[in-house]
Write a protein that holds these residues in place. Structure first.
Motif, mmCIF file in Angstrom:
data_model
loop_
_atom_site.group_PDB
_atom_site.id
_atom_site.type_symbol
_atom_site.label_atom_id
_atom_site.label_comp_id
_atom_site.label_asym_id
_atom_site.label_seq_id
_atom_site.Cartn_x
_atom_site.Cartn_y
_atom_site.Cartn_z
ATOM 1 N N GLY A 169 0.805 -1.205 0.000
ATOM 2 C CA GLY A 169 0.000 0.000 0.000
ATOM 3 C C GLY A 169 0.839 1.255 0.000
ATOM 4 N N PHE A 170 0.714 2.033 1.061
ATOM 5 C CA PHE A 170 1.410 3.311 1.168
ATOM 6 C C PHE A 170 1.814 3.487 2.631
ATOM 7 N N PRO A 171 2.953 4.138 2.909
ATOM 8 C CA PRO A 171 3.355 4.336 4.306
ATOM 9 C C PRO A 171 2.298 5.090 5.109
ATOM 10 N N ILE A 172 1.986 4.602 6.285
ATOM 11 C CA ILE A 172 1.070 5.299 7.188
ATOM 12 C C ILE A 172 1.899 6.221 8.067
ATOM 13 N N ILE A 173 1.690 7.506 7.908
ATOM 14 C CA ILE A 173 2.472 8.524 8.618
ATOM 15 C C ILE A 173 1.549 9.247 9.586
ATOM 16 N N THR A 174 1.857 9.174 10.857
ATOM 17 C CA THR A 174 1.011 9.807 11.871
ATOM 18 C C THR A 174 1.753 10.863 12.681
ATOM 19 N N LYS A 175 3.059 11.001 12.477
ATOM 20 C CA LYS A 175 3.835 11.966 13.230
ATOM 21 C C LYS A 175 4.016 13.245 12.423
ATOM 22 N N ASP A 176 4.070 14.365 13.119
ATOM 23 C CA ASP A 176 4.434 15.629 12.486
ATOM 24 C C ASP A 176 5.891 15.905 12.841
ATOM 25 N N ASP A 177 6.773 15.090 12.286
ATOM 26 C CA ASP A 177 8.196 15.112 12.632
ATOM 27 C C ASP A 177 8.995 15.281 11.354
ATOM 28 N N ILE A 178 9.562 16.467 11.137
ATOM 29 C CA ILE A 178 10.313 16.708 9.904
ATOM 30 C C ILE A 178 11.661 16.007 9.921
ATOM 31 N N ASN A 179 12.032 15.370 11.032
ATOM 32 C CA ASN A 179 13.276 14.624 11.089
ATOM 33 C C ASN A 179 13.084 13.148 10.746
ATOM 34 N N GLN A 180 11.845 12.725 10.615
ATOM 35 C CA GLN A 180 11.589 11.348 10.218
ATOM 36 C C GLN A 180 11.936 11.205 8.742
ATOM 37 N N ASN A 181 12.802 10.266 8.416
ATOM 38 C CA ASN A 181 13.276 10.181 7.035
ATOM 39 C C ASN A 181 13.370 8.751 6.519
ATOM 40 N N SER A 182 12.665 7.834 7.158
ATOM 41 C CA SER A 182 12.640 6.461 6.672
ATOM 42 C C SER A 182 11.246 5.901 6.864
ATOM 43 N N PHE A 183 10.724 5.253 5.829
ATOM 44 C CA PHE A 183 9.334 4.804 5.849
ATOM 45 C C PHE A 183 9.217 3.405 5.256
ATOM 46 N N ASP A 184 8.257 2.661 5.745
ATOM 47 C CA ASP A 184 7.923 1.352 5.205
ATOM 48 C C ASP A 184 6.518 1.406 4.620
ATOM 49 N N ARG A 185 6.294 0.649 3.556
ATOM 50 C CA ARG A 185 4.966 0.591 2.959
ATOM 51 C C ARG A 185 4.052 -0.283 3.805
ATOM 52 N N SER A 186 2.918 0.267 4.169
ATOM 53 C CA SER A 186 1.875 -0.540 4.793
ATOM 54 C C SER A 186 1.129 -1.290 3.694
ATOM 55 N N ASN A 187 0.325 -2.291 4.086
ATOM 56 C CA ASN A 187 -0.437 -3.008 3.065
ATOM 57 C C ASN A 187 -1.766 -2.298 2.798
ATOM 58 N N VAL A 188 -2.417 -2.697 1.732
ATOM 59 C CA VAL A 188 -3.655 -2.050 1.302
ATOM 60 C C VAL A 188 -4.735 -2.154 2.374
ATOM 61 N N GLN A 189 -4.824 -3.299 3.046
ATOM 62 C CA GLN A 189 -5.819 -3.472 4.101
ATOM 63 C C GLN A 189 -5.564 -2.515 5.249
ATOM 64 N N ALA A 190 -4.307 -2.405 5.664
ATOM 65 C CA ALA A 190 -3.974 -1.532 6.799
ATOM 66 C C ALA A 190 -4.304 -0.081 6.486
ATOM 67 N N VAL A 191 -4.036 0.345 5.267
ATOM 68 C CA VAL A 191 -4.337 1.737 4.898
ATOM 69 C C VAL A 191 -5.844 1.974 4.921
ATOM 70 N N HIS A 192 -6.617 1.044 4.379
ATOM 71 C CA HIS A 192 -8.071 1.207 4.406
ATOM 72 C C HIS A 192 -8.607 1.177 5.834
ATOM 73 N N ASP A 193 -8.058 0.325 6.664
ATOM 74 C CA ASP A 193 -8.479 0.297 8.072
ATOM 75 C C ASP A 193 -8.153 1.629 8.756
ATOM 76 N N PHE A 194 -7.008 2.197 8.431
ATOM 77 C CA PHE A 194 -6.593 3.486 8.972
ATOM 78 C C PHE A 194 -7.570 4.584 8.557
ATOM 79 N N ILE A 195 -7.947 4.594 7.287
ATOM 80 C CA ILE A 195 -8.906 5.584 6.775
ATOM 81 C C ILE A 195 -10.244 5.439 7.490
ATOM 82 N N VAL A 196 -10.744 4.217 7.574
ATOM 83 C CA VAL A 196 -12.047 3.973 8.201
ATOM 84 C C VAL A 196 -12.018 4.380 9.668
ATOM 85 N N ASN A 197 -10.937 4.057 10.372
ATOM 86 C CA ASN A 197 -10.851 4.409 11.793
ATOM 87 C C ASN A 197 -10.854 5.921 11.991
#
Length: 486
Positions: A169-197
């Protein structure tokens, strides 16, 4: 959190910080002494009022998806001289952006995501009443959910319950941290669950009356959740939320309403006169939110600085319109220089496309839900109510053979979506979900380029690979181990 009083971000929020910090200064950063500190609920509401949340720039919004909808064809005399990324998107090539270019469609989404996360993480600790802080928090949650719904439909496979937990899917980013510079892709289900929540959390605290039409209302949260559920194949859940959205709209004062084209194109109507740029109305007025449940707009490619790119609708798409369909008045068979199109093909007068959540979309999604759940009379009633506003009532009826046939009715509803939103980007999202829908199995998607000498070049979309955009290469390079789409 510190902020410029101009309410802008220093960096376009990160998918990869190191790639995006070269963009223009925008809103939140470590601020020089003397600048405003966000301390109250009112301060955080100001952040959510930034016009970048609803007025997108000339190369953002749905520019790339607009080019990938299969309702389009192109006139070679214009298309052949346009920018390479336009050609690549239209031809559904594997790589759209140059190797060192970050995708333009990401910039404002990620900038706004940063702001949303800042508000979500901090507003409940600000000064102000609990109710006010919850309202601001809810608006930020809905906006974040909307952003992620765009991103997952660009970079994740179409939602299929059987494979969504494995599909990248796409990385789920929840922090407002401009120093965060590494991300992992979440899966499609996790992203949809995140949106719904986010949406379920927000809806109880959203206002029925949003006060300013560019802000989020309860109807926007409910309607967006209904759309997300429908895209997930959760038709019963979608129906509940879309009905709730219609109920909330009915409670609003001066809320969204359907234009009646019979009136607007009638004597003294507001869409007249029809000039060289087409009729007046939402397609030429960036500030027209008459039909908007969740107001978001971007300038269509035909108004971009590099000029018209030759987009027309296919002849078979033009044939979907009955002669009395007043939406045809938004099209012309003339080229931009005023000459007649040699094939009598139609191009749309459109400068501004709305891509948040529009009331016509809610009507058609609701009709689709009912048809999917085998309530064919209910689907027809909703659809005809909408069509009554687009053509003479006598011509708005769904044909009898269609109204009693589930498969035919579903196809008619999707054709109605094309009649309403051709050349505006909606079709790309519908192609994706149709590709995994058993009711539409076996479809192919094509584009044509019509040459001046009368020949036609055809491009066929490679399914399923080209139903997902590649993540821009600089993002992949900066995140070791992040796999790209094929």
């Amino acid at each position: 959190m510190k902020m410029y009083n101009s309410i802008k971000l220093k960096a376009t929020y990160i998918l990869l910080l190191t790639l995006l910090i070269s963009c223009k200064k925008d809103f939140l950063e470590i601020v020089p002494k003397g600048n405003l500190i966000a301390a109250t609920a009112d301060d955080y509401q100001l952040l959510m009022n930034n016009n970048t949340f609803y007025s997108y720039g000339i190369q953002s919004g749905w520019h790339i998806p607009m080019l990938m909808g299969d309702e389009l064809a192109a006139e070679g005399v214009y298309f052949n001289s346009t920018q390479p990324i336009v050609k690549r998107a239209f031809k559904w090539e594997p790589v759209i952006f140059d190797p060192l270019v970050n995708g333009t469609e990401l910039r404002e989404f990620l900038s706004n995501l940063y702001t949303c996360n800042a508000v979500i993480n901090e507003v409940m600790s600000a000064e102000g009443s609990t109710a006010q802080k919850k309202s601001v928090l809810a608006q930020a949650l809905v906006t974040r959910a909307w952003i992620y719904f765009q991103l997952i439909n660009f970079y994740g496979k179409p939602y299929a319950a059987a494979t969504a937990a494995q599909d990248p899917g796409f990385p789920i980013i929840t922090k407002d941290d401009i120093n965060q510079n590494s991300f992992d892709r979440s899966n499609v289900q996790a992203v949809h669950d995140f949106i719904v929540n986010d949406l379920l959390t927000a809806i109880p605290d959203l206002p029925i009356q949003n006060g300013v039409r560019t802000r989020v209302s309860k109807a926007a949260g409910e309607g967006l959740l209904g759309k997300v559920y429908l895209f997930m194949g959760k038709n019963a859940e979608a129906l509940v939320q879309l009905n709730a959205a219609m109920g909330s709209i009915a409670l609003q004062t001066n809320g969204p309403r359907l234009y009646d084209y019979n009136l607007e194109f009638g004597p003294g109507g507001s869409f007249l006169p029809i000039g060289n740029a087409g009729p007046a109305g939402p397609l030429t007025n960036t500030n027209d939110y008459t039909e908007s449940v969740l107001f978001k707009t971007f300038p269509n490619f035909n108004s971009a600085s590099y000029g018209n790119i030759g987009m027309v609708i296919k002849p078979e798409i033009a044939a979907l319109f009955a002669p009395s369909d007043l939406r045809l008045k938004f099209y012309t068979n003339k080229n931009p220089n005023g000459s007649a199109n040699p094939g009598d093909r139609l191009r749309k007068y459109v400068r501004y496309s709305r891509f948040g959540l529009e009331l016509p979309d809610v009507y058609m999604l609701l009709a689709e839900c009912k048809a999917k759940l085998n309530d064919l009379p209910g689907a027809v009633t909703i659809l005809e109510t909408f069509r009554n506003h687009r053509m003479p009532v006598a011509d708005a009826r769904v044909p009898a053979p269609v109204s009693t046939n589930r498969s035919a009715l579903l196809r008619f509803i999707f054709d109605e979506r094309i009649r309403e939103y051709a050349e505006e980007g909606y079709r790309w999202f519908d192609m994706r979900r149709q590709s995994v829908d058993p009711d539409f199995s076996g479809q192919t998607f094509t584009h044509q380029v019509f040459a001046a000498n009368g020949t036609t070049e055809t491009f066929t979309l490679d399914q399923p690979n080209r139903l997902v955009m590649k993540i821009p290469q600089p993002i992949i390079d900066a995140n070791s181990g992040m796999a790209n789409n094929p």
